[in-house]
Design a protein around this motif. Structure first.
Motif, short mmCIF file in Angstrom:
data_model
loop_
_atom_site.label_atom_id
_atom_site.label_comp_id
_atom_site.label_asym_id
_atom_site.label_seq_id
_atom_site.Cartn_x
_atom_site.Cartn_y
_atom_site.Cartn_z
N ALA A 124 0.90 -1.21 0.11
CA ALA A 124 0.03 -0.15 -0.05
C ALA A 124 0.93 1.33 0.02
O ALA A 124 2.05 1.19 0.72
N THR A 125 0.58 2.25 -0.70
CA THR A 125 1.20 3.47 -0.71
C THR A 125 0.41 4.58 -0.05
O THR A 125 -0.86 4.53 0.15
N PRO A 143 3.06 10.90 -1.40
CA PRO A 143 3.24 10.43 -2.49
C PRO A 143 4.61 9.77 -3.02
O PRO A 143 5.65 10.23 -2.82
N GLY A 144 4.50 8.53 -3.43
CA GLY A 144 5.83 8.01 -3.70
C GLY A 144 6.25 7.08 -2.58
O GLY A 144 7.29 6.26 -2.69
N GLU A 145 5.71 7.05 -1.40
CA GLU A 145 6.16 6.39 -0.38
C GLU A 145 5.07 5.25 0.37
O GLU A 145 4.03 5.47 0.13
N PRO A 146 5.50 4.22 0.53
CA PRO A 146 4.91 3.17 1.31
C PRO A 146 4.11 3.57 2.55
O PRO A 146 4.64 4.27 3.20
N CYS A 147 3.03 2.80 2.67
CA CYS A 147 2.07 3.09 4.07
C CYS A 147 3.04 2.55 5.06
O CYS A 147 3.49 1.21 5.12
N THR A 148 3.42 3.08 6.17
CA THR A 148 4.10 2.72 7.35
C THR A 148 3.35 2.47 8.52
O THR A 148 3.74 2.40 9.60
N LEU A 149 1.95 2.43 8.29
CA LEU A 149 1.03 2.28 9.49
C LEU A 149 1.44 3.05 10.59
O LEU A 149 1.52 2.85 11.83
N CYS A 150 1.67 4.75 10.38
CA CYS A 150 2.18 5.38 11.46
C CYS A 150 1.02 5.73 12.14
O CYS A 150 1.52 6.38 13.24
N GLN A 151 -0.26 5.43 12.28
CA GLN A 151 -1.31 5.76 13.06
C GLN A 151 -1.64 4.49 13.74
O GLN A 151 -1.37 3.30 13.18
N LEU A 152 -2.02 4.60 14.93
CA LEU A 152 -2.22 3.47 15.81
C LEU A 152 -3.52 2.83 15.41
O LEU A 152 -4.44 3.34 14.96
N ASP A 153 -3.57 1.48 15.55
CA ASP A 153 -4.58 0.66 15.07
C ASP A 153 -5.14 0.91 13.70
O ASP A 153 -6.37 0.61 13.51
N LEU A 187 1.57 15.08 -8.47
CA LEU A 187 1.96 15.43 -9.76
C LEU A 187 3.44 15.78 -9.85
O LEU A 187 4.19 15.35 -10.84
N ALA A 188 3.96 16.69 -8.84
CA ALA A 188 5.40 16.91 -8.86
C ALA A 188 6.21 15.90 -8.76
O ALA A 188 7.47 15.62 -9.41
N VAL A 189 5.92 14.70 -7.85
CA VAL A 189 6.51 13.64 -7.70
C VAL A 189 6.70 12.65 -9.05
O VAL A 189 7.61 12.27 -9.45
N VAL A 190 5.56 12.69 -9.77
CA VAL A 190 5.57 12.00 -10.76
C VAL A 190 6.36 12.65 -11.85
O VAL A 190 7.35 12.08 -12.85
N ARG A 191 6.33 13.84 -12.09
CA ARG A 191 7.26 14.47 -13.00
C ARG A 191 8.73 14.44 -12.77
O ARG A 191 9.35 14.45 -13.61
N SER A 192 8.96 14.51 -11.52
CA SER A 192 10.38 14.25 -11.07
C SER A 192 10.83 12.85 -11.49
O SER A 192 12.20 12.78 -11.60
N GLN A 193 9.94 11.97 -11.53
CA GLN A 193 10.61 10.61 -11.66
C GLN A 193 10.60 10.29 -13.28
O GLN A 193 11.23 9.24 -13.86
N ARG A 194 9.96 11.12 -14.15
CA ARG A 194 9.97 10.97 -15.60
C ARG A 194 11.40 11.28 -16.21
O ARG A 194 12.05 12.25 -15.63
N PRO A 195 12.02 10.26 -17.09
CA PRO A 195 13.21 10.52 -17.79
C PRO A 195 13.18 11.66 -18.41
O PRO A 195 12.23 11.92 -19.20
N ARG A 196 14.34 12.56 -18.38
CA ARG A 196 14.34 13.78 -19.29
C ARG A 196 15.26 13.48 -20.45
O ARG A 196 16.12 12.77 -20.22
#
Length: 94
Positions: free
Chosen positions: A26-27, A32-42, A70-79
């Motif tokens: 799960a992301t 954006p771009g990071e996995p779910c770390t279950l940072c909230q309790l329960d 959108l900024a994360v997606v743009r930064s991951q595209r090859p230029r």
């Protein structure tokens, strides 16, 4: 009753893990771009996260997350390499 505590005598040791489909990771919709770390309790993921609920319920916060995504997606595209001519140059006489 069987030794493993199941009345039908089935033993979980004979179940192959190769036949099980892997669950996708799960992301985090908030980061954006990071996995779910279950940072909230329960919580079990983004689907029952109170922070995701609050952010996605607020129009301004949701728009901010969308812009970040959108900024994360743009930064991951090859230029294209610098200094190369455009693929479709404009006509010289127009």
């Amino acid at each position: 009753m069987a030794l493993n505590g199941r009345a039908d005598g089935a033993d979980r040791g004979d179940v192959s893990t190769a036949t099980r489909a892997a669950r996708p990771a799960a992301t985090c919709p908030i980061r954006p771009g990071e996995p779910c770390t279950l940072c909230q309790l329960d919580v079990t993921g983004p689907q029952d996260c109170p922070l995701v609920y609050l952010v996605m319920g607020d129009d301004e916060l949701r728009e901010g997350v969308h812009r970040t995504r959108l900024a994360v997606v743009r930064s991951q595209r090859p230029r294209p390499p610098a200094g190369r001519a455009a693929a479709h140059p404009s006509p010289a006489g127009s």
